[in-house]
Design an enzyme around this catalytic site. Structure first.
Site, PDB file in Angstrom:
ATOM      1  N   ASN A  71       0.797  -1.218   0.000  1.00  0.00           N
ATOM      2  CA  ASN A  71       0.000   0.000   0.000  1.00  0.00           C
ATOM      3  C   ASN A  71       0.842   1.287   0.000  1.00  0.00           C
ATOM      4  OD1 ASN A  71      -1.934  -1.970   2.092  1.00  0.00           O
ATOM      5  ND2 ASN A  71      -2.729  -1.223   0.160  1.00  0.00           N
ATOM      6  N   HIS A 168      -9.399  -4.818  -0.983  1.00  0.00           N
ATOM      7  CA  HIS A 168      -8.328  -4.365  -1.889  1.00  0.00           C
ATOM      8  C   HIS A 168      -8.298  -5.326  -3.064  1.00  0.00           C
ATOM      9  CE1 HIS A 168      -5.645  -2.168   1.296  1.00  0.00           C
ATOM     10  NE2 HIS A 168      -6.183  -1.270   0.480  1.00  0.00           N
ATOM     11  N   ALA A 258      -5.140  -8.935  10.309  1.00  0.00           N
ATOM     12  CA  ALA A 258      -5.238  -7.517   9.920  1.00  0.00           C
ATOM     13  C   ALA A 258      -5.767  -7.387   8.494  1.00  0.00           C
ATOM     14  CB  ALA A 258      -3.881  -6.841  10.021  1.00  0.00           C
ATOM     15  N   CYS A 264       0.299  -8.447   0.198  1.00  0.00           N
ATOM     16  CA  CYS A 264       0.184  -7.171   0.915  1.00  0.00           C
ATOM     17  C   CYS A 264       1.486  -6.788   1.607  1.00  0.00           C
ATOM     18  CB  CYS A 264      -0.884  -7.248   2.001  1.00  0.00           C
ATOM     19  SG  CYS A 264      -2.503  -7.727   1.464  1.00  0.00           S
ATOM     20  N   ALA A 525     -61.942 -13.590 -18.187  1.00  0.00           N
ATOM     21  CA  ALA A 525     -62.443 -14.220 -16.965  1.00  0.00           C
ATOM     22  C   ALA A 525     -63.392 -13.339 -16.159  1.00  0.00           C
ATOM     23  CB  ALA A 525     -61.262 -14.657 -16.100  1.00  0.00           C
ATOM     24  N   ASP A 603     -61.130 -19.666 -21.840  1.00  0.00           N
ATOM     25  CA  ASP A 603     -62.174 -20.525 -22.392  1.00  0.00           C
ATOM     26  C   ASP A 603     -63.030 -19.662 -23.290  1.00  0.00           C
ATOM     27  OD1 ASP A 603     -61.564 -22.889 -20.986  1.00  0.00           O
ATOM     28  OD2 ASP A 603     -62.458 -22.029 -19.177  1.00  0.00           O
ATOM     29  N   SER A 635     -55.672  -7.973 -10.342  1.00  0.00           N
ATOM     30  CA  SER A 635     -55.390  -8.554 -11.642  1.00  0.00           C
ATOM     31  C   SER A 635     -53.978  -8.169 -12.030  1.00  0.00           C
ATOM     32  CB  SER A 635     -56.374  -8.043 -12.686  1.00  0.00           C
ATOM     33  OG  SER A 635     -55.943  -8.488 -13.955  1.00  0.00           O
ATOM     34  N   MET A 636     -53.053  -9.053 -11.733  1.00  0.00           N
ATOM     35  CA  MET A 636     -51.652  -8.661 -11.878  1.00  0.00           C
ATOM     36  C   MET A 636     -51.277  -8.334 -13.325  1.00  0.00           C
ATOM     37  SD  MET A 636     -48.180 -10.446 -10.622  1.00  0.00           S
ATOM     38  CE  MET A 636     -48.277 -11.882 -11.635  1.00  0.00           C
ATOM     39  N   LEU A 637     -51.580  -9.249 -14.236  1.00  0.00           N
ATOM     40  CA  LEU A 637     -51.109  -9.042 -15.611  1.00  0.00           C
ATOM     41  C   LEU A 637     -51.730  -7.812 -16.253  1.00  0.00           C
ATOM     42  CD1 LEU A 637     -50.716 -12.538 -17.196  1.00  0.00           C
ATOM     43  CD2 LEU A 637     -48.998 -10.910 -16.397  1.00  0.00           C
TER      44      LEU A 637
HETATM   45  N1  ARG Z   1      -4.935  -3.619   7.847  1.00  0.00           N
HETATM   46  C1  ARG Z   1      -4.557  -3.195   6.539  1.00  0.00           C
HETATM   47  C2  ARG Z   1      -5.657  -2.324   5.948  1.00  0.00           C
HETATM   48  O1  ARG Z   1      -6.811  -2.597   6.207  1.00  0.00           O
HETATM   49  C3  ARG Z   1      -4.298  -4.365   5.662  1.00  0.00           C
HETATM   50  C4  ARG Z   1      -3.788  -3.994   4.323  1.00  0.00           C
HETATM   51  C5  ARG Z   1      -3.612  -5.126   3.416  1.00  0.00           C
HETATM   52  N2  ARG Z   1      -2.977  -4.721   2.222  1.00  0.00           N
HETATM   53  C6  ARG Z   1      -3.265  -5.107   1.000  1.00  0.00           C
HETATM   54  N3  ARG Z   1      -2.527  -4.730   0.011  1.00  0.00           N
HETATM   55  N4  ARG Z   1      -4.381  -5.780   0.760  1.00  0.00           N
HETATM   56  O2  ARG Z   1      -5.380  -1.375   5.281  1.00  0.00           O
END
Ligand code: ARG
Length: 703
Positions: A71, A168, A258, A264, A525, A603, A635-637
């Site tokens: 990230n 992500h 996490a 990641c 009907a 009918d 009468s739905m239709l």
């Molecule tokens: N706890 C981090 C978040 O929520 C985890 C990030 C994971 N990174 C990733 N590239 N998926 O941001």
């Protein structure tokens, strides 16, 4: 031999689950073991070091998620687009990553403030370098994608994430060498799945099951034929082996707490640039303007919700909140969509909510000629129930014959240009049809909170049914019926045979006789059962007084049909004195036009039943013309058919014992329609009682 591929990692010295910003972190605050995390991270580090070079960025105290170096930003060649974290919990990492990039000779681009983008977590290069896959929906904004395209000079394909566990892109999507793709389709919306399928040939797609996905199997680091991940099922491993990949598993359970795993924890910083590759972002934006009681009437929330639901994103550029209760608000919103196709879908719905272009952006509508009778150009704009205007030669033109599910066609007549809603089958060669979503607007009356609450039909906005609600609806409908009758207006009833079975026939007769009904729509009907009841005392063979089946009664309805056929029409049977009472009798006697639309199960049919459905639709729409209110009775239709032909502004009341029918019919997105779930016989009986009350002189009740 170690290749020249480099990864950036960040040691877990300060790693912990300190807060919750994704579903994996829930319940895991301070539940991860530092020792085990360090051990798992070291293992990963060593595995990667066997196949590539690993650079390190110094961990910083107070930024526990900094281990997730994916990230940090998105790298391509010398250039990097620095992340702008959505959550303040991670924003403090930005300057440290920026510093590392700058010190290592990268050219750093920074996005405008408030435009979230979470780096390589949400943007993955095709391993052949052909394009960039970019995710949006949770952490990164769609509007960041055009910047990536511009700065990195690469085509960006936007994918929308739908499942918050896969927040992500790198949690559910992993491009591999040789054009393979490992991914979890369930994490994406259907449009994105289609885009993926268009780009990646079936034999190159390795779609995984949820069980592997939740083990972060897609969160893998690929170096040539090696794929490093937390864990993979045997079947996934063998599938990957079949196409030449070897899986190396290395447990990362502490980091799963996490919401991250192998990919990641790494950022590939050597991403080669494809020579022939250039920018091409298909993201489109358009600024719309809305005005009215945006908050009171809930318009702005509806607009913003639908933009996101349909796969777009927005930025509110201006919002002027009306200061007083009666004053209106105005908003300018920038709408972005991953493609023109999605943009068209979003804009056509916004048009229904009253969205318009900024004055300086107004364009003429786009027209394309009909080249085959009865067939519209592909991209035609589908008409709605709302009063619509289109812009032709700089002038706004009101569309006539407003109805839904048609095309808007313009033709030149002696009185100038005329725009009309036409059914597809009525399109003629030479008609010019509105395509795309330019130069189209609907005219909405601004309704404030007060107006809506004082309107007779205000109860409609609330949900469907309850005992009190039935009474309320009856009171209001009776009031409306009386007003419409007094002003010489028009009420049309759509009725199904249930009206007769439930004993509502006599009440409907009264409504017709007393001048509350100006047109009747139904099928074979209702007419048969009505006459069966009045000729033979049964409805579908059931004695209407005693409620028991009459022996041989099942033949009654055929006998009735036969009698009417002998006379040639219902009217003639009435004139001949054979049919002496009932709903059809009252219609004939009071000159109330009716239309019976046939179906495959009829009918007979009765001579009056129109078995040519195109003609039946025409008869119906003639009878509906100019109606002030339509009562739809079980009468739905037939009721759906009627709903399709009716423009906004006509009050509709739908009564049915089945809540699903009521919801379906009354959900027209306009406040003039109301549904009530109840027995239709009971409803009609209450309605005539209420009308009696309204029309009898007031008697003071002095006790
Ligand atoms: N706890 C981090 C978040 O929520 C985890 C990030 C994971 N990174 C990733 N590239 N998926 O941001």
């Amino acid at each position: 031999m170690v290749s020249q591929i480099r990864f950036l990692m960040c040691a877990p010295d300060h790693y912990d689950v300190d807060y919750v910003i994704n579903p994996w972190m829930e319940g895991n605050i301070h539940k991860s073991s530092r020792d085990r995390a360090v051990e798992q991270w070291n293992k990963l580090y060593n595995v990667i070091k066997n196949h590539a070079i690993v650079d390190l960025v110094a961990p910083e105290k107070g930024w526990p998620d900094m281990v997730f170096s994916a990230n940090a930003g998105l790298v391509l060649g010398e250039n990097v687009v620095l992340s702008r974290f959505l959550h303040k919990e991670r924003q403090g990492e930005e300057p440290y990553f920026q510093q590392w990039f700058e010190q290592n000779g990268f050219n750093v681009y920074t996005l405008p403030k408030d435009l979230p983008f979470e780096g390589a977590g949400d943007a993955l290069l095709d391993r052949e370098g052909r394009w960039l896959w970019a995710g949006y929906g949770f952490r990164s904004e769609l509007d960041s994608h055009p910047y990536l395209a511009k700065w990195l000079d690469i085509e960006v394909i936007s994918l929308r994430l739908m499942d918050e566990r896969f927040y992500h892109l790198d949690t559910c999507f992993c491009p591999l060498a040789n054009g393979y793709l490992l991914y979890y389709p369930g994490a994406f919306d259907s449009y994105s799945n289609r885009v993926i399928e268009m780009r990646v040939a079936p034999e190159k797609r390795i779609a995984i099951e949820e069980a592997d996905a939740v083990n972060f199997a897609c969160n893998a680091v690929n170096v040539d034929s090696i794929v490093i991940m937390n864990k993979a099922s045997e079947s996934l491993k063998s599938r990957l082996a079949e196409v030449g990949f070897q899986v190396i598993e290395t447990p990362l359970t502490e980091f799963l707490k996490a919401g991250g795993a192998a990919k990641c924890l790494t950022l590939r910083v050597t991403e080669p640039i494809g020579e022939e590759i250039h920018a091409n972002a298909s993201v489109e934006s358009r600024v719309i303007r809305m005005e009215g009681h945006l908050l009171d009437a809930g318009l702005i929330n509806r607009a913003l919700d639908l933009i996101v639901e349909m796969g777009g994103s927005f930025q509110v550029l201006k919002f002027n909140l009306g200061e007083q209760r009666q004053s209106t608000s105005a908003a300018e919103v920038r709408v972005s969509a991953p493609s023109h196709e999605v943009m068209e879908e979003i804009i056509s719905q916004l048009i229904d909510l009253g969205a318009v272009d900024l004055p300086q952006d107004e364009r003429d509508t786009r027209l394309e000629p009909v080249i085959q009778a009865g067939v519209a150009p592909d991209d035609f704009y589908v008409s709605t129930i709302y009063p619509t205007e289109i812009r032709v030669n700089g002038e706004w033109l009101k569309v006539q014959n407003q109805r839904m599910d048609g095309a808007i066609a313009i033709s030149t007549t002696a009185n100038g240009i005329v725009a009309k809603c036409k059914l597809l089958r009525d399109l003629e060669i030479g008609d010019k049809v509105v395509v795309d979503v330019l130069g189209i607007r609907t005219v909405r009356k601004a309704e404030s909170r007060e107006q809506r609450n004082s309107q007779e039909f205000s109860f409609m906005s609330s949900g469907v049914s309850s005992e009190r609600r039935v009474e309320l609806v009856v009171e209001q409908v009776a009031w409306e019926l009386r007003k419409i009758k007094d002003s010489g207006g028009k009420v049309v009833v759509t009725a199904g045979p249930v009206v007769i079975h439930t004993g509502g026939g006599e009440h409907l007769c009264r409504l017709v006789r007393e001048g509350y009904v100006q047109g009747l729509l139904g099928g074979n009907a209702i007419a048969v059962h009505d006459m069966e009841q009045n000729l033979l005392g049964t409805s579908l063979g059931v004695d209407m007084k005693r409620g028991v089946a009459v022996r041989g009664g099942h033949r009654h309805h055929l006998k009735v049909i036969n009698i009417v056929r002998r006379f040639g029409s219902i009217a003639k049977a009435v004139e001949a004195g054979v049919v002496k009472s009932g709903v059809m009798y009252e219609c004939v006697k009071n000159n109330i036009p009716f239309s019976l639309a046939g179906s495959i199960r009829d009918d007979g049919p009765l001579p009056d039943t129109q078995m040519n459905l195109i003609l039946a639709q025409q008869e119906y729409s003639k009878i509906i013309e100019g109606a002030d209110m339509i009562l739809m009775l079980s009468s739905m239709l037939h009721s759906i058919g009627v709903g399709n032909m009716t423009p906004a502004g006509v009050k509709m009341v739908c009564v049915d014992i089945n809540p699903a029918v009521v919801t379906k019919l009354s959900d027209r997105g306009s406040i003039e329609s109301v549904g009530v779930v109840t027995d239709v016989g009971l409803f009609l009986s209450l309605l005539t009682q209420q009308l009696d009350k309204l029309t009898s002189p007031y008697v003071a009740n002095v006790g």
